[in-house]
Design a protein around this motif. Structure first.
Motif, PDB file in Angstrom:
ATOM      1  N   GLU A 293       0.958  -1.181   0.096  1.00 43.13           N
ATOM      2  CA  GLU A 293      -0.012   0.074  -0.065  1.00 43.13           C
ATOM      3  C   GLU A 293       0.672   1.307  -0.080  1.00 43.13           C
ATOM      4  O   GLU A 293       1.841   1.261   0.727  1.00 43.13           O
ATOM      5  CB  GLU A 293      -1.029  -0.061   1.500  1.00 43.13           C
ATOM      6  CG  GLU A 293      -1.850   0.997   1.346  1.00 43.13           C
ATOM      7  CD  GLU A 293      -2.957   1.245   2.302  1.00 43.13           C
ATOM      8  OE1 GLU A 293      -3.131   1.907   3.060  1.00 43.13           O
ATOM      9  OE2 GLU A 293      -3.658   0.028   2.342  1.00 43.13           O
TER      10      GLU A 293
ATOM     11  N   GLU B 298       0.441   5.510  -0.036  1.00 42.52           N
ATOM     12  CA  GLU B 298      -0.448   6.744   0.151  1.00 42.52           C
ATOM     13  C   GLU B 298       0.111   8.096   0.108  1.00 42.52           C
ATOM     14  O   GLU B 298       1.499   8.191   0.312  1.00 42.52           O
ATOM     15  CB  GLU B 298      -1.263   7.141   1.597  1.00 42.52           C
ATOM     16  CG  GLU B 298      -2.192   5.584   1.693  1.00 42.52           C
ATOM     17  CD  GLU B 298      -3.103   6.092   2.874  1.00 42.52           C
ATOM     18  OE1 GLU B 298      -2.718   6.789   3.580  1.00 42.52           O
ATOM     19  OE2 GLU B 298      -3.955   5.302   3.102  1.00 42.52           O
TER      20      GLU B 298
ATOM     21  N   ARG C 250      -4.781   6.695  -2.646  1.00 44.13           N
ATOM     22  CA  ARG C 250      -4.251   5.428  -2.056  1.00 44.13           C
ATOM     23  C   ARG C 250      -4.110   4.486  -3.131  1.00 44.13           C
ATOM     24  O   ARG C 250      -5.014   4.179  -3.847  1.00 44.13           O
ATOM     25  CB  ARG C 250      -5.372   4.951  -1.124  1.00 44.13           C
ATOM     26  CG  ARG C 250      -4.984   3.551  -0.495  1.00 44.13           C
ATOM     27  CD  ARG C 250      -6.248   3.038   0.476  1.00 44.13           C
ATOM     28  NE  ARG C 250      -6.181   3.788   1.631  1.00 44.13           N
ATOM     29  CZ  ARG C 250      -7.364   3.623   2.396  1.00 44.13           C
ATOM     30  NH1 ARG C 250      -8.468   2.932   1.925  1.00 44.13           N
ATOM     31  NH2 ARG C 250      -7.364   4.340   3.285  1.00 44.13           N
TER      32      ARG C 250
ATOM     33  N   ARG D 145      -3.046   0.138  -3.852  1.00 40.88           N
ATOM     34  CA  ARG D 145      -2.903  -0.798  -3.263  1.00 40.88           C
ATOM     35  C   ARG D 145      -2.668  -1.915  -4.323  1.00 40.88           C
ATOM     36  O   ARG D 145      -3.065  -1.855  -5.372  1.00 40.88           O
ATOM     37  CB  ARG D 145      -4.310  -1.524  -2.506  1.00 40.88           C
ATOM     38  CG  ARG D 145      -4.295  -0.895  -1.163  1.00 40.88           C
ATOM     39  CD  ARG D 145      -5.737  -1.383  -0.446  1.00 40.88           C
ATOM     40  NE  ARG D 145      -5.809  -3.129  -0.491  1.00 40.88           N
ATOM     41  CZ  ARG D 145      -5.278  -3.477   0.567  1.00 40.88           C
ATOM     42  NH1 ARG D 145      -4.487  -2.767   1.755  1.00 40.88           N
ATOM     43  NH2 ARG D 145      -5.049  -4.697   1.036  1.00 40.88           N
TER      44      ARG D 145
END
Length: 351
Positions: free
Chosen positions: A37, A39, A173, A175
């Motif tokens: 992940e 951000e 974000r 993923r």
């Protein structure tokens, strides 16, 4: 390696609307299964500019964000038409195709907004009911765009999910599957999204195709850091330089892959054999030969053989969807394809 002759295949009209698989580059040197992940906070001034562009265009903010996502996919895939999944809670993501022909940012934004509106208007219709055709056996997309950053889960077949979160401002974000991307490359892709938003909001009337998503540092690295020192090159082709090396050091190791290795003598002999096979099958000078293999010793043999036979090399990754391989073969006028055991199934579907 085997040799295949290209054959055409008809495409049903509904497939043209629903397909257009966009492949995410395999950007990792350490493909370890897992989920990562990343951000990045969108600057407040860029968030405000994105809202202004949406308001001035009488469009939802999600269309502005989706246009930036489409621009990034187009840059990654080198395509004018891209396909992503679009998260529509509570349904599974729906396939959405977007066009990135050379036009202004605002024109692209309006086109993508129309496609988004149409998709949302039909979001309750199952994919396999659209157009009256059966659902495709292969995944329709590798990426998912999530304007509300809901669950953020990566479904099977999805390698990248891009979401926008409202949290003390706007947060992008990502993923991603770590067997496809590493942390550095995920950060680069996040940066491309921010750059696309910045370029679009700064001058919506500019032609988007003229804009680069690369940062100054990355551009300098690609133009200078990866090039190496300047030096004079011999007036000979790659395979000719290889043959000189093979004559001078026939028993030296030429290439290693895993626990396999080939000497210059063996690799040269294998490439010569394959080059003769290509010529026997009618390969003309500068004709294109497709290569569908993993990057291994068979791949190296194939490339050398094509050069020796006077052909041009067109690479395909075995994970490419059959539709994309078929499209590339058709565009290149490619009639001969080299493949290996284990990589022929997707090729069979493409031909």
């Amino acid at each position: 390696m085997s040799h295949e002759v290209r054959a055409g295949a008809a495409t049903r009209p509904w497939s043209c609307e629903m397909s257009g698989f966009t492949v995410v580059p395999r950007w990792t040197l350490d493909p370890v299964p897992g989920i990562g992940e990343h951000e990045v906070r969108i600057p407040d001034e860029l968030t405000a500019a994105s809202h202004r562009l949406a308001n001035d265009s009488a469009l939802p903010l999600s269309s502005v964000l989706l246009t930036a996502h489409a621009k990034v996919l187009g840059a990654l895939a080198g395509e004018h038409e891209v396909c992503t999944g679009y998260a529509v809670d509570p349904h599974p993501p729906l396939p959405m195709r977007m066009t990135l022909r050379p036009r202004s940012w605002r024109e692209v934004l309006r086109g993508i907004a129309r496609a988004e509106s149409d998709l949302l208007a039909h979001s309750d219709v199952p994919v396999d009911d659209r157009g009256g055709a059966p659902a495709p056996a292969e995944p329709l997309f590798e990426t998912v765009f999530d304007p509300s950053a809901g669950s953020g889960e990566l479904a099977e077949g999805t390698v990248l999910r891009v979401g926008f979160v409202q949290r003390d401002g706007f947060v992008l974000r990502l993923r991603y599957r770590t067997e496809v991307l590493d942390a550095t490359c995920a950060a680069r892709i996040a940066g491309y999204h921010v750059t696309a938003l910045s370029l679009m909001t700064a001058d919506p009337e500019a032609e988007h195709a003229r804009a680069s998503l690369l940062s100054a540092e990355e551009l300098h690295c690609q133009l200078h850091g990866l090039a190496g020192p300047l030096r004079m090159l011999p007036d000979r082709r790659t395979h000719q330089l290889f043959e000189e090396r093979a004559r001078a050091h026939p028993d030296a190791v030429a290439a290693v892959h895993g626990n396999r290795q080939l000497t210059y003598r063996t690799l040269n002999a294998r490439a010569n054999q394959l080059a003769r096979a290509l010529l026997k099958r009618g390969l003309a000078r500068e004709s294109v030969v497709g290569v569908v293999t993993e990057r291994n010793l068979d791949w190296m043999t194939a490339v050398l053989a094509i050069f020796k036979a006077g052909g041009a090399y067109l690479p395909f990754e075995p994970h490419f969807p059959a539709e994309r391989i078929a499209r590339m073969l058709s565009r290149a006028g490619c009639r001969l394809v080299l493949t290996e055991r284990g990589s022929s199934a997707v090729l069979d579907r493409a031909l």
